[in-house]
Design a protein around this motif. Sequence first.
Motif, PDB file in Angstrom:
ATOM      1  N   ALA A 117     -12.387  17.617  27.865  1.00  0.00           N
ATOM      2  CA  ALA A 117     -10.919  17.668  27.944  1.00  0.00           C
ATOM      3  C   ALA A 117     -10.411  18.754  27.009  1.00  0.00           C
ATOM      4  CB  ALA A 117     -10.315  16.322  27.552  1.00  0.00           C
ATOM      5  N   HIS A 118      -9.185  19.164  27.244  1.00  0.00           N
ATOM      6  CA  HIS A 118      -8.481  20.070  26.335  1.00  0.00           C
ATOM      7  C   HIS A 118      -7.352  19.257  25.704  1.00  0.00           C
ATOM      8  CE1 HIS A 118     -10.580  23.688  27.520  1.00  0.00           C
ATOM      9  NE2 HIS A 118     -10.424  23.328  28.784  1.00  0.00           N
ATOM     10  N   LEU A 119      -7.280  19.279  24.375  1.00  0.00           N
ATOM     11  CA  LEU A 119      -6.313  18.454  23.648  1.00  0.00           C
ATOM     12  C   LEU A 119      -5.254  19.316  22.980  1.00  0.00           C
ATOM     13  CD1 LEU A 119      -8.905  16.121  21.885  1.00  0.00           C
ATOM     14  CD2 LEU A 119      -7.768  15.774  24.090  1.00  0.00           C
ATOM     15  N   GLN A 120      -4.049  18.813  22.932  1.00  0.00           N
ATOM     16  CA  GLN A 120      -2.958  19.470  22.223  1.00  0.00           C
ATOM     17  C   GLN A 120      -2.938  18.975  20.777  1.00  0.00           C
ATOM     18  OE1 GLN A 120      -0.930  21.883  23.478  1.00  0.00           O
ATOM     19  NE2 GLN A 120      -2.248  21.757  25.270  1.00  0.00           N
ATOM     20  N   PRO A 121      -2.459  19.794  19.851  1.00  0.00           N
ATOM     21  CA  PRO A 121      -2.306  19.325  18.467  1.00  0.00           C
ATOM     22  C   PRO A 121      -1.414  18.086  18.420  1.00  0.00           C
ATOM     23  CG  PRO A 121      -2.039  21.692  18.578  1.00  0.00           C
ATOM     24  CD  PRO A 121      -2.089  21.197  20.003  1.00  0.00           C
ATOM     25  N   GLY A 122      -1.779  17.140  17.563  1.00  0.00           N
ATOM     26  CA  GLY A 122      -0.979  15.924  17.390  1.00  0.00           C
ATOM     27  C   GLY A 122      -1.442  14.743  18.217  1.00  0.00           C
ATOM     28  N   VAL A 123      -2.416  14.934  19.101  1.00  0.00           N
ATOM     29  CA  VAL A 123      -2.930  13.823  19.904  1.00  0.00           C
ATOM     30  C   VAL A 123      -3.644  12.839  18.982  1.00  0.00           C
ATOM     31  CG1 VAL A 123      -4.668  13.199  21.652  1.00  0.00           C
ATOM     32  CG2 VAL A 123      -3.147  15.144  22.033  1.00  0.00           C
ATOM     33  N   ILE A 124      -3.388  11.536  19.188  1.00  0.00           N
ATOM     34  CA  ILE A 124      -4.084  10.502  18.423  1.00  0.00           C
ATOM     35  C   ILE A 124      -5.401  10.180  19.114  1.00  0.00           C
ATOM     36  CG2 ILE A 124      -4.060   8.087  17.674  1.00  0.00           C
ATOM     37  CD1 ILE A 124      -1.093   8.267  17.329  1.00  0.00           C
ATOM     38  N   THR A 125      -6.473  10.160  18.329  1.00  0.00           N
ATOM     39  CA  THR A 125      -7.792   9.795  18.842  1.00  0.00           C
ATOM     40  C   THR A 125      -8.267   8.531  18.135  1.00  0.00           C
ATOM     41  OG1 THR A 125      -9.024  11.047  17.187  1.00  0.00           O
ATOM     42  CG2 THR A 125      -8.354  12.233  19.174  1.00  0.00           C
ATOM     43  N   ASN A 126      -9.042   7.733  18.839  1.00  0.00           N
ATOM     44  CA  ASN A 126      -9.732   6.592  18.234  1.00  0.00           C
ATOM     45  C   ASN A 126     -11.109   7.076  17.828  1.00  0.00           C
ATOM     46  OD1 ASN A 126      -7.776   4.435  18.709  1.00  0.00           O
ATOM     47  ND2 ASN A 126      -8.187   4.841  20.866  1.00  0.00           N
ATOM     48  N   PRO A 182      -2.898  18.390  13.361  1.00  0.00           N
ATOM     49  CA  PRO A 182      -1.436  18.287  13.259  1.00  0.00           C
ATOM     50  C   PRO A 182      -0.804  19.470  12.527  1.00  0.00           C
ATOM     51  CG  PRO A 182      -2.483  16.801  11.711  1.00  0.00           C
ATOM     52  CD  PRO A 182      -3.572  17.377  12.567  1.00  0.00           C
ATOM     53  N   TRP A 183      -1.595  20.237  11.824  1.00  0.00           N
ATOM     54  CA  TRP A 183      -1.091  21.403  11.083  1.00  0.00           C
ATOM     55  C   TRP A 183      -0.895  22.620  11.987  1.00  0.00           C
ATOM     56  CZ3 TRP A 183      -5.799  19.020  10.303  1.00  0.00           C
ATOM     57  CH2 TRP A 183      -6.901  19.666  10.846  1.00  0.00           C
ATOM     58  N   ALA A 184      -1.418  22.583  13.213  1.00  0.00           N
ATOM     59  CA  ALA A 184      -1.316  23.740  14.121  1.00  0.00           C
ATOM     60  C   ALA A 184       0.133  23.931  14.556  1.00  0.00           C
ATOM     61  CB  ALA A 184      -2.224  23.542  15.324  1.00  0.00           C
ATOM     62  N   LYS A 185       0.576  25.140  14.534  1.00  0.00           N
ATOM     63  CA  LYS A 185       1.965  25.465  14.909  1.00  0.00           C
ATOM     64  C   LYS A 185       1.973  26.502  16.026  1.00  0.00           C
ATOM     65  CE  LYS A 185       3.673  23.165  11.376  1.00  0.00           C
ATOM     66  NZ  LYS A 185       3.593  21.774  11.549  1.00  0.00           N
ATOM     67  N   ARG A 234       0.846  -1.189   0.000  1.00  0.00           N
ATOM     68  CA  ARG A 234       0.000   0.000   0.000  1.00  0.00           C
ATOM     69  C   ARG A 234       0.888   1.247   0.000  1.00  0.00           C
ATOM     70  NH1 ARG A 234      -2.237  -3.815  -1.077  1.00  0.00           N
ATOM     71  NH2 ARG A 234      -3.948  -4.853  -0.010  1.00  0.00           N
ATOM     72  N   ARG A 235       0.588   2.157  -0.923  1.00  0.00           N
ATOM     73  CA  ARG A 235       1.275   3.455  -0.919  1.00  0.00           C
ATOM     74  C   ARG A 235       0.487   4.352   0.032  1.00  0.00           C
ATOM     75  NH1 ARG A 235       5.251   6.070  -3.453  1.00  0.00           N
ATOM     76  NH2 ARG A 235       5.095   8.333  -3.674  1.00  0.00           N
ATOM     77  N   ILE A 236       1.173   4.880   1.031  1.00  0.00           N
ATOM     78  CA  ILE A 236       0.500   5.684   2.046  1.00  0.00           C
ATOM     79  C   ILE A 236       1.075   7.092   2.088  1.00  0.00           C
ATOM     80  CG2 ILE A 236      -0.089   3.676   3.472  1.00  0.00           C
ATOM     81  CD1 ILE A 236       2.245   4.628   5.371  1.00  0.00           C
ATOM     82  N   ARG A 237       0.289   7.971   2.715  1.00  0.00           N
ATOM     83  CA  ARG A 237       0.726   9.345   2.964  1.00  0.00           C
ATOM     84  C   ARG A 237       0.381   9.647   4.422  1.00  0.00           C
ATOM     85  NH1 ARG A 237      -1.041  12.524  -1.477  1.00  0.00           N
ATOM     86  NH2 ARG A 237      -3.128  11.849  -0.947  1.00  0.00           N
ATOM     87  N   ASP A 238       1.328  10.303   5.126  1.00  0.00           N
ATOM     88  CA  ASP A 238       1.041  10.694   6.505  1.00  0.00           C
ATOM     89  C   ASP A 238       0.550  12.136   6.555  1.00  0.00           C
ATOM     90  OD1 ASP A 238       3.305  12.366   6.404  1.00  0.00           O
ATOM     91  OD2 ASP A 238       4.491  11.125   7.752  1.00  0.00           O
ATOM     92  N   SER A 239       0.296  12.634   7.738  1.00  0.00           N
ATOM     93  CA  SER A 239      -0.287  13.970   7.896  1.00  0.00           C
ATOM     94  C   SER A 239       0.647  15.084   7.451  1.00  0.00           C
ATOM     95  CB  SER A 239      -0.693  14.202   9.353  1.00  0.00           C
ATOM     96  OG  SER A 239       0.447  14.200  10.192  1.00  0.00           O
ATOM     97  N   GLU A 240       1.941  14.790   7.342  1.00  0.00           N
ATOM     98  CA  GLU A 240       2.915  15.791   6.895  1.00  0.00           C
ATOM     99  C   GLU A 240       3.155  15.719   5.387  1.00  0.00           C
ATOM    100  OE1 GLU A 240       6.367  15.207   9.321  1.00  0.00           O
ATOM    101  OE2 GLU A 240       5.316  15.834  11.138  1.00  0.00           O
ATOM    102  N   GLY A 241       2.504  14.771   4.709  1.00  0.00           N
ATOM    103  CA  GLY A 241       2.645  14.644   3.264  1.00  0.00           C
ATOM    104  C   GLY A 241       3.706  13.660   2.811  1.00  0.00           C
ATOM    105  N   THR A 242       4.385  12.996   3.740  1.00  0.00           N
ATOM    106  CA  THR A 242       5.391  12.000   3.392  1.00  0.00           C
ATOM    107  C   THR A 242       4.701  10.777   2.794  1.00  0.00           C
ATOM    108  OG1 THR A 242       6.808  12.758   5.186  1.00  0.00           O
ATOM    109  CG2 THR A 242       7.275  10.571   4.294  1.00  0.00           C
ATOM    110  N   GLU A 243       5.227  10.298   1.668  1.00  0.00           N
ATOM    111  CA  GLU A 243       4.638   9.148   0.980  1.00  0.00           C
ATOM    112  C   GLU A 243       5.644   8.025   0.822  1.00  0.00           C
ATOM    113  OE1 GLU A 243       2.914  10.192  -2.785  1.00  0.00           O
ATOM    114  OE2 GLU A 243       1.723  11.819  -1.919  1.00  0.00           O
TER     115      GLU A 243
END
Length: 177
Positions: free
Chosen positions: A128-137, A105-108, A78-87
């Motif tokens: 809750a208060h979440l920080q950028p980059g937190v993984i959610t199910n 994840p784009w928040a800086k 499978r060719r994949i892409r992550d949230s930063e655009g890496t493939e």
Amino acid sequence: MRKIALALALVSLSAATAVAQQPPGGRLGTGLPVPRYVSLKTDRVNLREGPSKDHRTAWVFQRAGLPVEIIAEYETWRRIRDSEGTEGWVLHSLLSGRRTALVMPWAKGNQPPISLFDKADEKGGVAAHLQPGVITNIKGCDGKWCRVVIVLDGARDVDGYIQQEKLWGVYPNETVE
């Protein structure tokens, strides 16, 4: 006559070359929609430059549950892409159909925490208060809001609702059941 035979030979050669150079996404392995989101199954996933173990490892993911987008399929790869655009390419057995998402994840910089609400309404209580980059199910999405669970430790989870546009791992207006 030789020109015709030569022309036919060149056509055959170019057709064979076209098949050999066919984009890997041209041969679907599952028949499932492409693109689609999935997640990494293990804490160590090699991202390869091509669809085989003979290709160089370009990156190693070290975060089980990380959402990725499948953008092409070729046999068991499978060719994949992550949230930063890496493939790159990964073996299908290292991926899970479990839906997860990253919170903005784009928040800086000095991004204020993102609110997780106790109901699908900004006027609801804050769970809750979440920080950028937190993984959610992802438990479900209606196209505007997603019900998610964040695993804090083995004994506690946080369950709540977040606006779908604040997640990477679901498409705009997508419903997830």
